[in-house]
Design a protein around this motif. Structure first.
Motif, mmCIF file in Angstrom:
data_model
loop_
_atom_site.group_PDB
_atom_site.id
_atom_site.type_symbol
_atom_site.label_atom_id
_atom_site.label_comp_id
_atom_site.label_asym_id
_atom_site.label_seq_id
_atom_site.Cartn_x
_atom_site.Cartn_y
_atom_site.Cartn_z
ATOM 1 N N PHE A 53 81.406 -24.968 -16.115
ATOM 2 C CA PHE A 53 81.964 -26.218 -15.610
ATOM 3 C C PHE A 53 81.799 -26.388 -14.105
ATOM 4 N N CYS A 54 81.049 -25.501 -13.465
ATOM 5 C CA CYS A 54 80.812 -25.625 -12.035
ATOM 6 C C CYS A 54 79.500 -24.948 -11.674
ATOM 7 N N GLY A 55 78.939 -25.350 -10.528
ATOM 8 C CA GLY A 55 77.690 -24.748 -10.098
ATOM 9 C C GLY A 55 76.782 -25.736 -9.399
ATOM 10 N N ALA A 56 75.556 -25.281 -9.132
ATOM 11 C CA ALA A 56 74.560 -26.127 -8.471
ATOM 12 C C ALA A 56 74.270 -27.350 -9.338
ATOM 13 N N ALA A 57 74.275 -28.523 -8.692
ATOM 14 C CA ALA A 57 74.103 -29.771 -9.431
ATOM 15 C C ALA A 57 73.076 -30.657 -8.751
ATOM 16 N N LYS A 58 72.369 -31.413 -9.574
ATOM 17 C CA LYS A 58 71.443 -32.425 -9.070
ATOM 18 C C LYS A 58 71.913 -33.786 -9.551
ATOM 19 N N GLY A 76 69.346 -24.246 -15.852
ATOM 20 C CA GLY A 76 70.613 -23.699 -15.399
ATOM 21 C C GLY A 76 71.374 -24.545 -14.409
ATOM 22 N N GLU A 77 70.859 -25.744 -14.061
ATOM 23 C CA GLU A 77 71.615 -26.577 -13.136
ATOM 24 C C GLU A 77 72.402 -27.637 -13.897
ATOM 25 N N ILE A 78 73.371 -28.211 -13.231
ATOM 26 C CA ILE A 78 74.161 -29.302 -13.789
ATOM 27 C C ILE A 78 73.479 -30.611 -13.399
ATOM 28 N N LEU A 79 73.124 -31.407 -14.375
ATOM 29 C CA LEU A 79 72.460 -32.676 -14.105
ATOM 30 C C LEU A 79 73.477 -33.806 -14.213
ATOM 31 N N ILE A 80 73.566 -34.628 -13.177
ATOM 32 C CA ILE A 80 74.477 -35.770 -13.154
ATOM 33 C C ILE A 80 73.651 -37.033 -13.020
ATOM 34 N N LEU A 81 73.880 -37.974 -13.906
ATOM 35 C CA LEU A 81 73.060 -39.181 -13.983
ATOM 36 C C LEU A 81 73.846 -40.405 -13.523
ATOM 37 N N LYS A 82 73.332 -41.062 -12.495
ATOM 38 C CA LYS A 82 73.922 -42.296 -11.967
ATOM 39 C C LYS A 82 73.141 -43.491 -12.501
ATOM 40 N N THR A 83 73.838 -44.438 -13.112
ATOM 41 C CA THR A 83 73.199 -45.590 -13.728
ATOM 42 C C THR A 83 73.874 -46.879 -13.259
ATOM 43 N N ASP A 84 73.496 -47.984 -13.862
ATOM 44 C CA ASP A 84 74.160 -49.252 -13.557
ATOM 45 C C ASP A 84 75.633 -49.246 -13.964
ATOM 46 N N ASN A 85 76.028 -48.263 -14.787
ATOM 47 C CA ASN A 85 77.435 -48.181 -15.209
ATOM 48 C C ASN A 85 78.379 -47.923 -14.049
ATOM 49 N N ASP A 124 66.044 -38.889 -27.580
ATOM 50 C CA ASP A 124 64.884 -38.133 -27.088
ATOM 51 C C ASP A 124 65.132 -37.609 -25.671
ATOM 52 N N ALA A 125 65.887 -38.356 -24.859
ATOM 53 C CA ALA A 125 66.234 -37.877 -23.519
ATOM 54 C C ALA A 125 67.164 -36.670 -23.608
ATOM 55 N N ALA A 126 68.097 -36.705 -24.552
ATOM 56 C CA ALA A 126 68.998 -35.564 -24.749
ATOM 57 C C ALA A 126 68.205 -34.332 -25.183
ATOM 58 N N GLU A 127 67.242 -34.520 -26.064
ATOM 59 C CA GLU A 127 66.398 -33.406 -26.508
ATOM 60 C C GLU A 127 65.579 -32.838 -25.340
ATOM 61 N N TYR A 128 65.138 -33.715 -24.465
ATOM 62 C CA TYR A 128 64.394 -33.281 -23.270
ATOM 63 C C TYR A 128 65.285 -32.416 -22.379
ATOM 64 N N LEU A 129 66.538 -32.834 -22.189
ATOM 65 C CA LEU A 129 67.460 -32.057 -21.361
ATOM 66 C C LEU A 129 67.817 -30.726 -22.013
ATOM 67 N N GLU A 130 67.888 -30.735 -23.335
ATOM 68 C CA GLU A 130 68.108 -29.467 -24.045
ATOM 69 C C GLU A 130 66.947 -28.514 -23.788
ATOM 70 N N LYS A 151 72.699 -26.612 -17.562
ATOM 71 C CA LYS A 151 73.998 -25.984 -17.813
ATOM 72 C C LYS A 151 75.015 -26.993 -18.348
ATOM 73 N N ALA A 152 75.021 -28.197 -17.760
ATOM 74 C CA ALA A 152 75.969 -29.239 -18.139
ATOM 75 C C ALA A 152 75.365 -30.581 -17.767
ATOM 76 N N PHE A 153 75.938 -31.634 -18.353
ATOM 77 C CA PHE A 153 75.434 -32.985 -18.097
ATOM 78 C C PHE A 153 76.599 -33.895 -17.719
ATOM 79 N N GLY A 154 76.414 -34.714 -16.682
ATOM 80 C CA GLY A 154 77.442 -35.638 -16.249
ATOM 81 C C GLY A 154 76.945 -37.067 -16.286
ATOM 82 N N PHE A 155 77.862 -38.003 -16.616
ATOM 83 C CA PHE A 155 77.475 -39.394 -16.839
ATOM 84 C C PHE A 155 78.555 -40.338 -16.318
ATOM 85 N N ASP A 156 78.138 -41.532 -15.890
ATOM 86 C CA ASP A 156 79.061 -42.474 -15.257
ATOM 87 C C ASP A 156 79.559 -43.553 -16.217
#
Length: 206
Positions: free
Chosen positions: A72-77, A100-109, A128-134, A139-144
Motif C-alpha cells: 500500500f506504499c512505495g515508489a509511484a508514477k 513493482g511500482e504503484i501506477l496512478i492514473l489521472k483522467t478527466d474524472n 485489455d489495459a488491466a491485462e497490460y498492467l498485470e 504493485k498497485a493501481f490508483g484511479f480518480d
C-alpha cells in the motif's frame, strides 16, 4: 519534501457508489455533558478514497489485514490520460511503467472528485489495459473515480485483484502533476475486510 493529500473529504451527504450505505457520523456524547466529545461513524468500506483488496472479487483472496503494508506504499508514477473515455493498452504503452511500482492514473474524472458530482458517464479502464498492467507487474493501481469499471461484470477489478494488485479508488488528483512520487495509502487493519477507506498521500522529495 512536499506532501499532497489526494483523499476525498468524508461528509454526510457525500456521493457513494450506487447501492452503498451513506456515510453517517453520530454524536454519542459531548464536552458539555460529560467532559469529552464522542462520536460513532457508519459507512461502507468503499466510502470516499479507499483501497479494494483481492477478497473484494476473488473468492479466498487476501483481505486488508493479511496483505503486507508494503503493498500500500512505495515508489509511484502519476500519469495523465485525458480526453479519453475508455482507456486502452494503446493509451498506456507510451509510458515507462516499471515492475513493482504503484501506477496512478489521472483522467478527466479528476474534475468531479472534489465537486460532489458523480456522473454516470466517466473515464474508465478497459479490460485489455488491466491485462497490460498485470503483465507489467505493477504493485498497485490508483484511479480518480469511485470505480475503475463501467462494465457491471467488473473485468478490470477481477483482472487486477486476481493478480494481487490492490486498487485505490476515489483519488483527488486535481492539484498534482504527472511525475514520480512516494505514495502511501494504508488501510485500517480490520480483520477480514475486503476493502478499507484510506488517507492517500503523495510525497515529492525535491
Amino acid at each position: 519534501m512536499r506532501y499532497f493529500d489526494i483523499s476525498m473529504m468524508i461528509w454526510e451527504g457525500m456521493p457513494v457508489y450506487p447501492g452503498d450505505p451513506s456515510f453517517e457520523l453520530k454524536w454519542l456524547d459531548t464536552i458539555e455533558n460529560c467532559g469529552y466529545d464522542l462520536s460513532a461513524i457508519s459507512m461502507s468500506s468503499h466510502c470516499g478514497t479507499h483501497v479494494d483488496c483481492p477478497r473484494h472479487f476473488i473468492k479466498g483472496g487476501q483481505t486488508a489485514e493479511a496483505m503486507n503494508v508494503e503493498n500500500f506504499c512505495g515508489a509511484a508514477k502519476l500519469i495523465a490520460v485525458e480526453g479519453v473515455e475508455a482507456i486502452t493498452t494503446h493509451d498506456l504503452c507510451s509510458f515507462d511503467i516499471k515492475r513493482g511500482e504503484i501506477l496512478i492514473l489521472k483522467t478527466d474524472n479528476t474534475q468531479y472528485m472534489r465537486s460532489g458530482i458523480m456522473p454516470d458517464k466517466f473515464a474508465c479502464l478497459t479490460e485489455d489495459a488491466a491485462e497490460y498492467l498485470e503483465e507489467k507487474n505493477i504493485k498497485a493501481f490508483g484511479f480518480d473515480y469511485i470505480t475503475v469499471d463501467r462494465d457491471e461484470d467488473y473485468p478490470v477489478h477481477k483482472t487486477l485483484l486476481s493478480a494481487g494488485i490492490p486498487i485505490f479508488e476515489g483519488l483527488c488528483l486535481n492539484n498534482v502533476q504527472p511525475d514520480e512520487y512516494f505514495f502511501t495509502g494504508l488501510p485500517l487493519r480490520i480483520k477480514c475486510a475486503e476493502a478499507s477507506p484510506v488517507r492517500a498521500v503523495l510525497i515529492k522529495n525535491d
